[in-house]
Design an enzyme around this catalytic site. Structure first.
Site, mmCIF file in Angstrom:
data_model
loop_
_atom_site.group_PDB
_atom_site.id
_atom_site.type_symbol
_atom_site.label_atom_id
_atom_site.label_comp_id
_atom_site.label_asym_id
_atom_site.label_seq_id
_atom_site.Cartn_x
_atom_site.Cartn_y
_atom_site.Cartn_z
ATOM 1 N N ILE A 173 0.892 -1.159 0.000
ATOM 2 C CA ILE A 173 0.000 0.000 0.000
ATOM 3 C C ILE A 173 0.926 1.202 0.000
ATOM 4 O O ILE A 173 1.837 1.304 0.822
ATOM 5 C CB ILE A 173 -0.971 -0.006 1.210
ATOM 6 N N SER A 174 0.750 2.093 -0.971
ATOM 7 C CA SER A 174 1.702 3.188 -1.163
ATOM 8 C C SER A 174 1.739 4.138 0.025
ATOM 9 O O SER A 174 0.772 4.275 0.774
ATOM 10 C CB SER A 174 1.342 3.984 -2.428
ATOM 11 N N GLN A 175 2.868 4.814 0.147
ATOM 12 C CA GLN A 175 3.043 5.855 1.151
ATOM 13 C C GLN A 175 1.981 6.947 0.916
ATOM 14 O O GLN A 175 1.765 7.370 -0.223
ATOM 15 C CB GLN A 175 4.444 6.437 0.965
#
EC number: 2.1.1.77
Length: 213
Positions: free
Chosen positions: A63-65
């Site tokens: 899950i992206s930053q």
């Protein structure tokens, strides 16, 4: 599926962090403040949900930053009703942000396990994409083109030509380009064969998977 006052408070802190890194689009910041990111993560990572970091999810993906999600979303300049193609549905967190911004979202995921999980999960939170598709993001979605914006949420070793071709005139493609480290790149379509390219520093993404079959 709980979203408590504590979670909401942590999100406000996260918004402050994202703002301090240079994101100014109020609609994007409101989306980050509203979406319960902890629900998109495996329970073992709940304590980390509102840190400005990427975290592992299923199928060796992340899950992206939040800052990266906000930065890419801001570059898209989404207006309500825009048709947006997302390459790499992943956990669905970026998809939810696009929905909050009022986009009509079409999203493609290459990992079947993630596709199944996210297809069921997003509607439970009230986020309904126009289409969630299991398929090859490198090919885009020609039958729904043209798109006002296209966002790629994984590192691409090159810019897929079908994605450029599926942009509307004036449309924006935001894509991290590179192998080990990626350069965030914006293409704006100025004419049938004319694109304006701008680069925005280095980021790290999991690789964009190509359909080898």
């Amino acid at each position: 599926m709980k979203d408590t006052l504590k979670h909401q408070g942590l999100r406000q802190q996260l918004v402050s962090v994202v703002k301090s890194k240079g994101v100014t689009d109020e609609n994007v910041l409101k989306a980050i403040a509203k979406i319960p990111r902890h629900l998109f993560m495996d329970s073992s990572f709940l304590d980390h949900a509102y840190q400005d970091k990427a975290f592992p999810i299923a199928a060796d993906q992340t899950i992206s930053q939040p800052y990266t999600v906000a930065f890419q979303s801001e570059l898209l300049q989404i207006k309500r009703g825009h048709k947006v193609l997302e390459i790499g549905t992943g956990s669905g967190y970026q998809t939810a942000v696009l929905c909050e911004l009022g986009a009509q979202v079409y999203s493609i995921e290459r990992q079947r396990e993630l596709f199944k999980k996210t297809s069921k999960f997003l509607p439970k939170l009230g986020y309904r994409a126009r289409k969630l598709i299991f398929g090859d993001g490198y090919k885009g979605l020609v039958e729904e083109a043209p798109f006002d914006s296209i966002i790629v949420t994984a590192g691409a070793p090159f810019v897929p030509k079908p994605l450029l071709a599926q942009l509307a005139i004036g449309g924006r493609l935001v894509i991290p380009v590179g192998d080990e480290v990626q350069t965030m790149t914006l293409f704006v379509r100025k004419g049938p064969k004319e694109f304006e390219k701008t680069e925005f520093g280095e980021f790290r993404f999991v690789p964009l998977l190509e359909d080898k079959n």
